[in-house]
Design an enzyme around this catalytic site. Structure first.
Site, PDB file in Angstrom:
ATOM      1  N   LYS A 189       0.841  -1.205   0.000  1.00 35.93           N
ATOM      2  CA  LYS A 189       0.000   0.000   0.000  1.00 35.93           C
ATOM      3  C   LYS A 189       0.876   1.255   0.000  1.00 35.93           C
ATOM      4  O   LYS A 189       0.638   2.193  -0.772  1.00 35.93           O
ATOM      5  CB  LYS A 189      -0.926  -0.009   1.227  1.00 35.93           C
ATOM      6  N   GLN A 192      -4.601  -1.356   9.566  1.00 34.80           N
ATOM      7  CA  GLN A 192      -4.458  -2.673   8.940  1.00 34.80           C
ATOM      8  C   GLN A 192      -5.063  -3.762   9.845  1.00 34.80           C
ATOM      9  O   GLN A 192      -4.774  -3.819  11.029  1.00 34.80           O
ATOM     10  CB  GLN A 192      -2.967  -2.957   8.674  1.00 34.80           C
ATOM     11  N   ASP A 242     -10.915   3.248   4.027  1.00 35.97           N
ATOM     12  CA  ASP A 242     -11.338   1.845   3.897  1.00 35.97           C
ATOM     13  C   ASP A 242     -12.866   1.740   3.847  1.00 35.97           C
ATOM     14  O   ASP A 242     -13.403   0.669   3.572  1.00 35.97           O
ATOM     15  CB  ASP A 242     -10.831   1.036   5.094  1.00 35.97           C
TER      16      ASP A 242
END
Ligand code: NDP
Length: 298
Positions: free
Chosen positions: A54, A98, A121
């Site tokens: 990422k 994460q 997200d």
């Protein structure tokens, strides 16, 4: 007939590049490129690889990133303090925590503290609510990547019959809502669905998001259908040598590829799109937060 392969890797590279271009335009007004902050707790090797990818793709697109790494025994309070610090930091546009977090940390409590305007997200309750209400907001990355690939393959999705197999908060439910937003007719299947093969055979677009290797068999797929395989499963591959493994999807690719219209490979299909949509969300968040217009269709 042999299915067209949908090259998620190539399309993701295009989206990364476009996010970089739009980010560079925004940077003129912001005085800095859009910035993604990633919080990683613990030393899970898979999470480490995901975070490195990422960050690498963010930087390669010309956006900036911040990594906050904490050991596995960090307290929940400290993780929440990090998230709240990033919420207050005006130079941060997107925040990603994460998953998975260590067992002593309540994931929902941590996610719930992310500023929804920085929730790249798309996992906070506010983001989910905006999606249900069709209000502008940041959409979950993997499902958004599915819809984008479906549009690339089929064009207008209006009236298409979509079967999403899986009803998780991360993939199945938001995928169903995003296809609905495109005026598709959507059915969500799950582990209690009766006669799943027959239901799958009704789909113009089939989205397996189950986490069971090659569960969707060839004769579950209508000829000409589009199969967007979200599943990522590691299976033993003794043919590659002792102890070797390979990645497969939730769909039995070899059985399907001969008669589907389109199919995403695993790896190289939906997976790369997830990060592309994260970069796009970071740029969208930067634009929305600074009231800068974004190009139509971005
Ligand atoms: P979850 O385990 O959270 O959800 C799985 C869903 O599949 C559940 O809704 C479950 O139903 C359903 N299911 C399980 N078994 C069956 C069955 N036999 N028949 C029908 N439905 C079944 O998984 P996720 O949604 O998080 O992930 C799904 C897959 O996608 C995984 O392989 C994951 O690795 C992958 N993934 C890939 C990403 C990418 O970037 N490509 C990103 C995120 C996930 P029920 O609710 O009834 O239990």
């Amino acid at each position: 007939m042999s299915a067209h392969l949908i090259d998620g890797k190539a399309i993701a590279a295009e989206i990364d590049a476009r996010a970089g271009e739009v980010g560079a335009e925004l940077a003129k007004a912001l005085g800095r490129p859009p910035c993604l902050a990633v919080v990683l707790v613990g030393d899970d090797p898979a999470s480490d690889v995901y975070v490195r990818n990422k960050v690498r793709r963010t930087e390669a697109a010309g956006l900036t990133s911040i990594e906050m790494r904490k050991p596995a025994d960090v307290s929940e309070v400290e993780v929440i303090e990090i998230v709240e610090g990033l919420n207050r930091d005006d130079s941060v546009d997107g925040i990603l925590v994460q998953m998975p977090l260590p067992g002593h940390i309540d994931t929902n409590r941590v996610i719930g503290r992310i500023d929804p305007d920085k929730d790249v997200d798309g996992l906070t309750e506010v983001s989910a609510g905006r999606l249900v209400l069709s209000k502008p907001g940041l959409r979950p990355c993997t499902p958004a990547g599915c819809v984008l690939l479906a549009e690339r393959a089929l064009g207008d999705l209006s009236g298409k019959s979509v079967v999403v197999v899986g009803r998780s908060i991360l993939v199945g439910k938001p995928a169903a809502l995003l296809f609905l937003e495109k005026n598709a007719t959507v059915t969500i299947a799950h582990s209690r669905t009766a006669d799943l093969p027959a239901l799958c055979r009704t789909a113009d677009i089939l989205v397996p998001a189950v986490g069971r290797p090659q569960m969707i068999r060839g004769d579950w797929v209508k000829p000409g259908a589009c199969v967007l395989d979200v599943g990522i499963n590691r299976i033993d591959a003794p043919e590659r040598g002792e102890g070797k493994a390979r990645l497969v999807g939730d769909a039995a690719f070899d059985e399907i590829v001969g008669h589907a219209g389109w199919i995403t490979p695993v790896p190289g299909g939906i997976g790369p799109m997830t990060i592309a949509m994260l970069l796009r969300n970071t740029v969208i968040a930067a634009g929305l937060r600074s009231n800068q217009p974004l190009p139509d269709g971005f």
